[in-house]
Design a protein around this motif. Structure first.
Motif, PDB file in Angstrom:
ATOM      1  N   PRO A  81      78.288  19.747  45.672  1.00 36.20           N
ATOM      2  CA  PRO A  81      77.512  20.301  45.032  1.00 36.20           C
ATOM      3  C   PRO A  81      75.574  20.534  44.364  1.00 36.20           C
ATOM      4  CG  PRO A  81      76.991  17.626  45.317  1.00 36.20           C
ATOM      5  CD  PRO A  81      77.597  18.117  46.466  1.00 36.20           C
ATOM      6  N   VAL A  82      75.834  21.264  45.623  1.00 36.76           N
ATOM      7  CA  VAL A  82      74.876  21.970  46.195  1.00 36.76           C
ATOM      8  C   VAL A  82      74.674  23.375  46.102  1.00 36.76           C
ATOM      9  CG1 VAL A  82      72.971  20.158  46.717  1.00 36.76           C
ATOM     10  CG2 VAL A  82      74.356  21.368  48.251  1.00 36.76           C
ATOM     11  N   ASP A  83      73.736  24.297  46.191  1.00 36.31           N
ATOM     12  CA  ASP A  83      73.620  25.095  47.212  1.00 36.31           C
ATOM     13  C   ASP A  83      72.141  25.641  46.943  1.00 36.31           C
ATOM     14  OD1 ASP A  83      75.347  28.083  46.702  1.00 36.31           O
ATOM     15  OD2 ASP A  83      75.580  28.455  45.319  1.00 36.31           O
ATOM     16  N   VAL A  84      72.958  27.565  48.068  1.00 35.36           N
ATOM     17  CA  VAL A  84      71.346  27.521  48.759  1.00 35.36           C
ATOM     18  C   VAL A  84      70.048  27.493  47.449  1.00 35.36           C
ATOM     19  CG1 VAL A  84      70.528  29.779  49.516  1.00 35.36           C
ATOM     20  CG2 VAL A  84      72.800  28.195  50.739  1.00 35.36           C
ATOM     21  N   VAL A  93      73.270  13.079  47.132  1.00 38.25           N
ATOM     22  CA  VAL A  93      74.613  13.449  47.960  1.00 38.25           C
ATOM     23  C   VAL A  93      74.545  15.268  47.735  1.00 38.25           C
ATOM     24  CG1 VAL A  93      77.366  13.213  47.480  1.00 38.25           C
ATOM     25  CG2 VAL A  93      75.253  11.619  47.157  1.00 38.25           C
ATOM     26  N   LEU A  94      74.610  15.488  48.726  1.00 36.69           N
ATOM     27  CA  LEU A  94      74.882  17.138  49.239  1.00 36.69           C
ATOM     28  C   LEU A  94      76.207  17.081  49.930  1.00 36.69           C
ATOM     29  CD1 LEU A  94      72.001  17.064  51.720  1.00 36.69           C
ATOM     30  CD2 LEU A  94      71.806  17.758  49.269  1.00 36.69           C
ATOM     31  N   ASP A 176      79.907  10.345  52.217  1.00 37.57           N
ATOM     32  CA  ASP A 176      78.641  11.797  51.818  1.00 37.57           C
ATOM     33  C   ASP A 176      77.594  11.935  52.259  1.00 37.57           C
ATOM     34  OD1 ASP A 176      80.724  10.816  49.802  1.00 37.57           O
ATOM     35  OD2 ASP A 176      79.548   9.023  49.313  1.00 37.57           O
ATOM     36  N   LEU A 177      77.718  13.014  52.096  1.00 33.67           N
ATOM     37  CA  LEU A 177      76.541  13.338  53.270  1.00 33.67           C
ATOM     38  C   LEU A 177      75.045  13.930  52.354  1.00 33.67           C
ATOM     39  CD1 LEU A 177      75.340  14.519  55.774  1.00 33.67           C
ATOM     40  CD2 LEU A 177      75.806  17.662  54.218  1.00 33.67           C
ATOM     41  N   ARG A 178      74.352  12.434  52.590  1.00 31.11           N
ATOM     42  CA  ARG A 178      73.131  12.498  51.830  1.00 31.11           C
ATOM     43  C   ARG A 178      72.197  12.842  52.264  1.00 31.11           C
ATOM     44  NH1 ARG A 178      73.718   8.662  47.444  1.00 31.11           N
ATOM     45  NH2 ARG A 178      75.709   7.756  47.422  1.00 31.11           N
ATOM     46  N   LEU A 189      77.399  26.353  54.960  1.00 28.77           N
ATOM     47  CA  LEU A 189      78.634  27.000  56.245  1.00 28.77           C
ATOM     48  C   LEU A 189      79.948  26.171  56.044  1.00 28.77           C
ATOM     49  CD1 LEU A 189      75.245  26.584  59.111  1.00 28.77           C
ATOM     50  CD2 LEU A 189      76.194  28.649  58.331  1.00 28.77           C
ATOM     51  N   VAL A 190      79.886  25.905  54.905  1.00 28.89           N
ATOM     52  CA  VAL A 190      81.146  24.795  54.366  1.00 28.89           C
ATOM     53  C   VAL A 190      81.467  25.600  52.959  1.00 28.89           C
ATOM     54  CG1 VAL A 190      79.713  23.371  53.403  1.00 28.89           C
ATOM     55  CG2 VAL A 190      81.948  23.286  54.595  1.00 28.89           C
ATOM     56  N   GLN A 191      82.788  25.400  53.033  1.00 33.51           N
ATOM     57  CA  GLN A 191      83.155  25.784  51.549  1.00 33.51           C
ATOM     58  C   GLN A 191      84.439  23.969  51.114  1.00 33.51           C
ATOM     59  OE1 GLN A 191      82.002  28.068  50.053  1.00 33.51           O
ATOM     60  NE2 GLN A 191      81.432  29.205  51.548  1.00 33.51           N
TER      61      GLN A 191
END
Length: 370
Positions: A81-84, A93-94, A176-178, A189-191
């Motif tokens: 849910p996040v972008d550069v 949650v990223l 969940d990467l927070r 670096l991931v899609q």
């Protein structure tokens, strides 16, 4: 006799006329020379208060850039849910992994824990009843010891099941990467849909969005710099202010340089990776200055022009320092009180004849000459 006097008179008149014509020619030549001389204005080199500074270039970097990844392998990314460039809050949650298998394992661990707790409760009640009977000597001591052992065993199984449940819950949380802190997402670096492994860098986060400027200084300049010195970074028409946070205690044995780190509380247009020249203010002092317009750059060197008694231009090589408010510090080549050419300096060569006039008139005359 009268003829002789007449002849002398004619010769005298001719000589007078020739002298007058010669005088007019000399005056005309002088006037023509004066008009052909380039009009210039002069300024005096003088001492004035000027802060001591060190000029050095360096990159703008993140104060702390965190490399984020997951701790489980073989799971597919289901949400990103996040972008550069996005600002995130601590705990947000990223990235999410496919957690269906982890949910199943967690549910199984919860069931095992409830089963162990039920067995523990039964063993405890059996032991309590047997203890009352043993007090009345209605059961043997060995039977009571066996029930006590069953209770202790049930408590251990409950603790084991609880630990397994906690481990399953932790693995589920790993899906969940927070965000570990407030910050700015600087790299992705991931899609979505990608299967990732543990320890692989997936995102980068600039902690608190905090930037700093780093620069390498030679050892002779490093000695003049101290913590809390002010830093000025001109960029994109703005001057970003900073303050030195740290200075390396030594110099590199190979490059003979040391590093300074300057905090940038309000970086403005500066971005990580930008290479910019900065001015480190190390203290107050005095400097010999002249107007910046008086300095002429030729052949990669800085020169100024002075005017001698014969109204001829003489070129002098100088070593310059910092420039502030239209005046440049002169480190070598001049002394206080020397006059230098300002307007018209760019058109001069060694030995050219000049005509010194007021600054405003010099500008008008130079424009007319062009």
């Amino acid at each position: 006799m009268r003829a002789s006097i007449l002849r002398c008179t004619c010769l005298f008149l001719i000589a007078t006329l020739l002298a007058a014509c010669a005088g007019k020619d000399e005056k005309a030549d002088e006037a023509e020379t004066a008009m052909s001389a380039l009009p210039v204005s002069l300024a005096t080199a003088r001492l004035q208060p000027m802060a001591r500074t060190v000029l050095v270039s360096g990159p703008v970097t993140a104060y702390e850039e965190m490399q984020l990844g997951v701790e489980i392998s073989g799971q597919r990314v289901t949400a990103l849910p996040v972008d550069v460039g996005q600002w995130v809050k601590k705990g947000q949650v990223l990235l999410q992994l496919d957690h269906r298998t982890l949910d199943s394992e967690l549910a199984q661990a919860d069931a095992s824990l409830r089963q162990a707790q039920a067995a523990q409760d039964l063993a405890r009640m059996n032991y309590e009843r047997s203890a009352k009977l043993a007090a009345q000597q209605l059961i043997s001591a060995s039977s009571l010891d066996e029930l006590r052992a069953n209770r202790i065993n049930a408590e251990a199984q409950t603790a084991t099941a609880r630990a397994a449940r906690d481990a399953a819950r932790l693995r589920r949380d790993f899906a969940d990467l927070r965000a570990p802190a407030d910050g700015l997402v600087s790299k992705r670096l991931v899609q979505p849909g990608q299967v990732v492994s543990a320890g692989t860098e997936l995102l980068r986060l600039i902690r608190d969005g905090r930037l700093e400027w780093r620069a390498e200084l030679p050892e002779n300049q490093l000695a003049d710099v101290a913590v809390d010195n002010t830093v000025e970074l001109p960029y994109a028409g703005q001057v970003v202010a900073g303050r030195i946070r740290a200075v390396t205690p030594g110099v590199d044995a190979q490059t003979r340089t040391g590093t300074i780190y300057a905090d940038l509380p309000t970086p403005g247009p500066l971005k990580p990776g930008i290479y910019v020249e900065g001015r480190i203010v190390t203290g107050d002092g005095q400097a010999l200055t002249i107007p910046t317009a008086a300095i002429v750059q030729r052949d990669g060197h800085n020169y100024v022009f002075t005017v001698n008694d014969k109204q001829q231009a003489s070129r002098l090589r100088v070593r310059t320092g910092q420039a502030v408010q239209g005046r440049t510090a002169i480190l070598e080549g001049l002394k206080a009180g020397d006059n230098v050419v300002v307007e018209g300096a760019g058109f001069l060569g060694e030995g050219d004849r000049v005509r010194v006039i007021a600054p405003a008139k010099a500008g008008d005359a130079k424009a007319a000459a062009r």
